[in-house]
Design a protein around this motif. Sequence first.
Motif, PDB file in Angstrom:
ATOM      1  N   GLN A 140      -3.032  -4.820 -20.932  1.00  0.00           N
ATOM      2  CA  GLN A 140      -3.892  -4.965 -22.095  1.00  0.00           C
ATOM      3  C   GLN A 140      -3.397  -6.139 -22.940  1.00  0.00           C
ATOM      4  OE1 GLN A 140      -3.533  -1.024 -23.877  1.00  0.00           O
ATOM      5  NE2 GLN A 140      -5.540  -0.465 -23.080  1.00  0.00           N
TER       6      GLN A 140
ATOM      7  N   ARG B  15      -3.501  -7.046 -26.251  1.00  0.00           N
ATOM      8  CA  ARG B  15      -3.815  -6.570 -27.584  1.00  0.00           C
ATOM      9  C   ARG B  15      -3.263  -7.504 -28.655  1.00  0.00           C
ATOM     10  NH1 ARG B  15      -7.382  -4.774 -25.473  1.00  0.00           N
ATOM     11  NH2 ARG B  15      -7.700  -2.653 -24.730  1.00  0.00           N
TER      12      ARG B  15
ATOM     13  N   THR C 200      -4.978  -0.849 -43.179  1.00  0.00           N
ATOM     14  CA  THR C 200      -5.535   0.398 -43.723  1.00  0.00           C
ATOM     15  C   THR C 200      -5.773   0.311 -45.232  1.00  0.00           C
ATOM     16  OG1 THR C 200      -3.302   1.305 -43.932  1.00  0.00           O
ATOM     17  CG2 THR C 200      -4.541   1.865 -41.926  1.00  0.00           C
TER      18      THR C 200
ATOM     19  N   TYR D 286     -18.371  -6.545 -26.631  1.00  0.00           N
ATOM     20  CA  TYR D 286     -17.648  -5.859 -25.548  1.00  0.00           C
ATOM     21  C   TYR D 286     -18.118  -6.346 -24.171  1.00  0.00           C
ATOM     22  CZ  TYR D 286     -14.722  -2.023 -23.792  1.00  0.00           C
ATOM     23  OH  TYR D 286     -13.726  -1.287 -23.207  1.00  0.00           O
TER      24      TYR D 286
ATOM     25  N   SER E 143     -10.279  -2.798 -27.676  1.00  0.00           N
ATOM     26  CA  SER E 143      -9.992  -1.514 -27.034  1.00  0.00           C
ATOM     27  C   SER E 143     -11.182  -0.573 -27.058  1.00  0.00           C
ATOM     28  CB  SER E 143      -8.792  -0.848 -27.719  1.00  0.00           C
ATOM     29  OG  SER E 143      -9.054  -0.620 -29.092  1.00  0.00           O
ATOM     30  N   LYS E 144     -12.200  -0.896 -27.863  1.00  0.00           N
ATOM     31  CA  LYS E 144     -13.430  -0.099 -27.902  1.00  0.00           C
ATOM     32  C   LYS E 144     -14.555  -0.976 -28.424  1.00  0.00           C
ATOM     33  CE  LYS E 144     -13.732   1.835 -32.564  1.00  0.00           C
ATOM     34  NZ  LYS E 144     -15.106   1.345 -32.731  1.00  0.00           N
TER      35      LYS E 144
ATOM     36  N   TYR F  21     -17.355  -2.178 -30.980  1.00  0.00           N
ATOM     37  CA  TYR F  21     -17.509  -2.022 -32.428  1.00  0.00           C
ATOM     38  C   TYR F  21     -18.962  -1.658 -32.734  1.00  0.00           C
ATOM     39  CZ  TYR F  21     -12.783  -3.163 -33.550  1.00  0.00           C
ATOM     40  OH  TYR F  21     -11.410  -3.105 -33.668  1.00  0.00           O
TER      41      TYR F  21
ATOM     42  N   ASN G 239     -12.725   7.174 -23.389  1.00  0.00           N
ATOM     43  CA  ASN G 239     -11.966   6.320 -24.304  1.00  0.00           C
ATOM     44  C   ASN G 239     -11.463   7.180 -25.464  1.00  0.00           C
ATOM     45  OD1 ASN G 239     -11.333   4.532 -26.532  1.00  0.00           O
ATOM     46  ND2 ASN G 239     -12.391   2.903 -25.433  1.00  0.00           N
ATOM     47  N   PRO G 240     -10.135   7.297 -25.660  1.00  0.00           N
ATOM     48  CA  PRO G 240      -9.621   8.170 -26.727  1.00  0.00           C
ATOM     49  C   PRO G 240     -10.170   7.840 -28.109  1.00  0.00           C
ATOM     50  CG  PRO G 240      -7.841   7.414 -25.291  1.00  0.00           C
ATOM     51  CD  PRO G 240      -9.059   6.636 -24.911  1.00  0.00           C
ATOM     52  N   ARG G 241     -10.491   6.576 -28.367  1.00  0.00           N
ATOM     53  CA  ARG G 241     -10.979   6.175 -29.675  1.00  0.00           C
ATOM     54  C   ARG G 241     -12.452   6.549 -29.880  1.00  0.00           C
ATOM     55  NH1 ARG G 241      -9.588   0.217 -31.337  1.00  0.00           N
ATOM     56  NH2 ARG G 241     -10.146   1.123 -33.368  1.00  0.00           N
ATOM     57  N   MET G 242     -13.128   6.988 -28.821  1.00  0.00           N
ATOM     58  CA  MET G 242     -14.544   7.326 -28.932  1.00  0.00           C
ATOM     59  C   MET G 242     -14.815   8.803 -28.635  1.00  0.00           C
ATOM     60  SD  MET G 242     -16.263   3.925 -27.282  1.00  0.00           S
ATOM     61  CE  MET G 242     -17.871   4.285 -27.975  1.00  0.00           C
TER      62      MET G 242
ATOM     63  N   GLN H   6     -14.268  11.535 -30.260  1.00  0.00           N
ATOM     64  CA  GLN H   6     -14.842  12.313 -31.354  1.00  0.00           C
ATOM     65  C   GLN H   6     -16.340  12.081 -31.481  1.00  0.00           C
ATOM     66  OE1 GLN H   6     -13.535  14.773 -33.334  1.00  0.00           O
ATOM     67  NE2 GLN H   6     -15.683  14.957 -33.937  1.00  0.00           N
TER      68      GLN H   6
END
Length: 517
Positions: A148, A150, A180, A413, A421-422, A424, A474-477, A479
């Motif tokens: 990756q 990143r 953040t 993407y 990583s995901k 947007y 994908n862990p970020r998606m 939810q």
Amino acid sequence: MRTLCFVLGDQLSPDISALRGADPSRDVVLMVEVAEEAVYAAHHKKKLAFILAAMRAFADELRGLGWTVDYVPMDAPDNGGSFGAELARAMARHRPGRVALTEASEWRVRQMQAGWCERYGSLMDLRPDDRFICGIDEFGRWAKGRKQLRLEHFYREMRRKTGLLMEGDKPAGGRWNFDTENRKPARADLFMPMPVRVPPSDTTRAVLDMVAARFAENFGTLEPFWFPVTRTDAARAVDHFLRHALPHFGDFQDAMLRGEPFLHHSLLSPLINVGLVDPLDLCRRAEAEYRAGRAPINAVEGFVRQIIGWREYVRGIYWLGMPGYTERNALNAHRPLPALYWSGETDMACMAEAIGQTQTHAYAHHIQRLMVTGNFALIAGIDPHALHSWYLAVYLDAFEWVEAPNTIGMSQYADGGWLASKPYAASGAYIDRMSDYCGGCRYRVKEKVGPDACPFNALYWHFLARHRNRFAGNPRMAQMYRTYDRFTEAHRAALNDQADRFLAYLSHQGTDRGWRG
């Protein structure tokens, strides 16, 4: 042996490698304005005017330093129309023993340079562009063997390399990244800083007249034109940003306000990208504001990350992926770019605001590009190459090396996750949280289906549904998919139908005007 130093329109730096070692009393600088570069994309009128005015101002700057400059304006009656033609004519005029060039920033021009080297052989002295912190080969070595690529890992390397915002081997403030803290929505403020506005000089006015005459049908408005085009005025713009806007840049860098196109953003990227501002010096000056207590760490770190992190990173991605990077289409999106991107005619307040200020200023900040115009294209399945061509044309700071990875990778993407990583993708709720656009919109942001529902909502769930096989793991998606699965079957069908009918209308009309579900 006379050297002909060929300087391109985004190489407006007195210490550019093409000039290094040359003798102003003997050697000649060649600069050319060519139609080939003006029409390869449907450039915004202000973008054309900015680059050409900055080029002419740089030629005057060099003359003031004692250089002989052979400058070929676009409206010269014998202009050959291309870099290659003008180089050949200049070589015939000056009979140089050597031609010094700095490597072009874009693939297509670099291929031209390779052709010149093949044609003219040992006469050509092609040199690296060392204005960047990370060389192309250096980035390739960093990327080799990584699963990756990143930004965060690369950014830390650049912090260590430059020493910016470091306390020994530790990051200043105890953290590498303060992102953040940089997601606050903004409110209208009578004291919002305004960028430096420079009245056009006689030289710039001549450029404006030429652009108005030759490119009258191009996108965007030409007047008023107030961008800095000289090194002196660029320095004024830097001073103004550091003093007035940097302290609150971090807090509100993701915010969007109706009628406030600039907020606390710097508007320095066009000046950096053509060579009027040195990016590393700018970062050091921003760091000095933090060290002196005049700007907080979250603002300065966020600003520095955009330059030594993101800017350097996307350049590396571009050269790692070319040729072919701009043609990637991992999500198989093929819907034509709707006409509303060029006309601004839309009932979606967020899109109207972003496109409207793009028409007026050749500018929209990164969240407007990523989470409004880019997000809409992503969830609507618009061809990423068509969107790439639009972004390349309409923004003052858009050169392919920086624009393509932002569009093909970050926004759409289309590179399959090489950069991001995901995807947007977001519904209207994100835009409502970060802006005041939704309050005055014809659509209702909280409604998902029906004649007044925000189009972003159904399109967002439609996007997730049609790409479930790719993104469900994908862990970020995860939810978002759990939320989607809690919808009733009837509600999922209604969302799908709403999106399909909206897209059919958009494809037929080119705009959402008149859409009523």
